[in-house]
Design a protein around this motif. Structure first.
Motif, PDB file in Angstrom:
ATOM      1  N   ASP A 197      15.677   1.769  -4.811  1.00 24.96           N
ATOM      2  CA  ASP A 197      16.535   0.074  -5.224  1.00 24.96           C
ATOM      3  C   ASP A 197      15.029  -0.509  -5.184  1.00 24.96           C
ATOM      4  O   ASP A 197      15.664  -1.408  -5.801  1.00 24.96           O
ATOM      5  N   LYS A 217       0.621  -1.266   0.018  1.00 21.99           N
ATOM      6  CA  LYS A 217       0.355   0.190   0.042  1.00 21.99           C
ATOM      7  C   LYS A 217       0.757   1.477  -0.163  1.00 21.99           C
ATOM      8  O   LYS A 217       0.832   2.010  -0.247  1.00 21.99           O
ATOM      9  N   GLU A 263      -1.949   5.441   6.679  1.00 25.35           N
ATOM     10  CA  GLU A 263      -2.593   5.636   7.789  1.00 25.35           C
ATOM     11  C   GLU A 263      -2.603   7.153   8.721  1.00 25.35           C
ATOM     12  O   GLU A 263      -1.787   7.097   9.455  1.00 25.35           O
TER      13      GLU A 263
END
Ligand SMILES: Nc1ncnc2c1ncn2[C@@H]1O[C@H](COP(=O)(O)OP(=O)(O)OP(=O)(O)O)[C@@H](O)[C@H]1O
Length: 247
Positions: free
Chosen positions: A55, A41, A158
């Motif tokens: 990366d 997510k 969140e």
């Protein structure tokens, strides 16, 4: 309308984090993105915000109103997990930071945020430091920093997870009220099914290994008129979906 098409993200070890994920975000209302920890997510949000770590390899296409768009886009603002406030900056300097990143001088950015402190319930905190604020105030300061950028789309990772239950409910109501004043397309990552069913117009369910969307569930009725009794069966359905698709 924001359209994300065919997003695939892979780690350096060759493991797929997200595979061929597509989603659309309308220009107003809240879309919740739920799914088990590690399903990707935050990586989806980071890619949309143009800050996916180097990366990770990624390919996909961002479309805004049908036109291919570069990332980061000024049409999109992003609030990372936690409040992301810098402890060494005052609340006003933190709130102004998003505008400075977008090219405004510090003085211009500070004068743009100054009139907003009252409506964000932060009047008087301008020259305080983040550790002098309550958790709810810190979240509002982080949200002020995000909203003042006046982007059409807001990605929230969140945003209320660190808050106690009462403060979380207050902040959720406050978010709904802010969006009623000034509609935006919001993509909200949450682990809290109560939060998702209270706030969102629709819920995208993700599963992991690799991350993909397995269901899109509309939530009936405007957020302010939903009864807990009506939402309980929907949460049961969501729980079943998450369990069925658990890795
Ligand atoms: N920089 C990175 N390099 C390699 N792998 C990464 C990197 N960042 C994330 N991952 C991996 O990508 C996967 C998805 O992580 P992500 O944080 O996007 O998941 P999430 O669904 O947001 O999790 P949570 O709900 O716990 O926040 C995880 O397996 C994670 O280990």
């Amino acid at each position: 309308m924001l359209d994300l098409r065919g997003l695939s993200i892979g780690g350096a070890d060759g493991a797929m984090v997200v595979r061929d994920l597509s989603l659309s975000l309308p220009a107003s209302g809240i879309t919740a993105l739920i799914g088990p920890s590690g399903c990707g997510k935050s990586s989806v949000l980071k890619w949309l915000a143009g800050i996916l770590p180097k990366d990770l390899d990624a390919e996909g296409q961002l479309m805004l109103d049908g036109q291919a768009s570069a990332r980061p886009s000024p049409a999109i603002s992003y609030q990372p997990q936690g409040d992301g406030l810098f402890p060494w900056l005052t609340v006003a300097q933190n709130a102004a930071l998003g505008l400075q990143v977008r090219g405004l001088s510090r003085a211009e950015a500070l004068s743009r945020v100054a009139p907003l402190f009252r409506s964000f319930g932060l009047k008087g905190t301008e020259s305080q430091f983040p550790d002098q604020l309550s958790g709810g105030m810190r979240q509002r300061a982080a949200f002020l920093r995000t909203v003042v950028q006046d982007s059409r789309y807001i990605l929230l990772d969140e945003p209320f997870s660190a808050l106690d239950a009462v403060t979380r409910l207050r902040m959720q109501d406050w978010l709904v009220a802010r969006l009623a004043d000034r509609p935006r397309g919001v993509l909200l990552v949450t682990h809290d099914l109560h939060e998702a069913t209270r706030l969102a117009d629709r819920i995208l369910v993700m599963t992991g290994s690799p991350g993909r969307i397995v269901a899109e569930i509309p939530v009936p009725g405007p957020p302010t008129q939903r009864s807990e009794a009506a939402l309980a069966p929907l949460r049961d359905d969501l729980k079943s979906l998450l369990l069925e698709n658990a890795p």
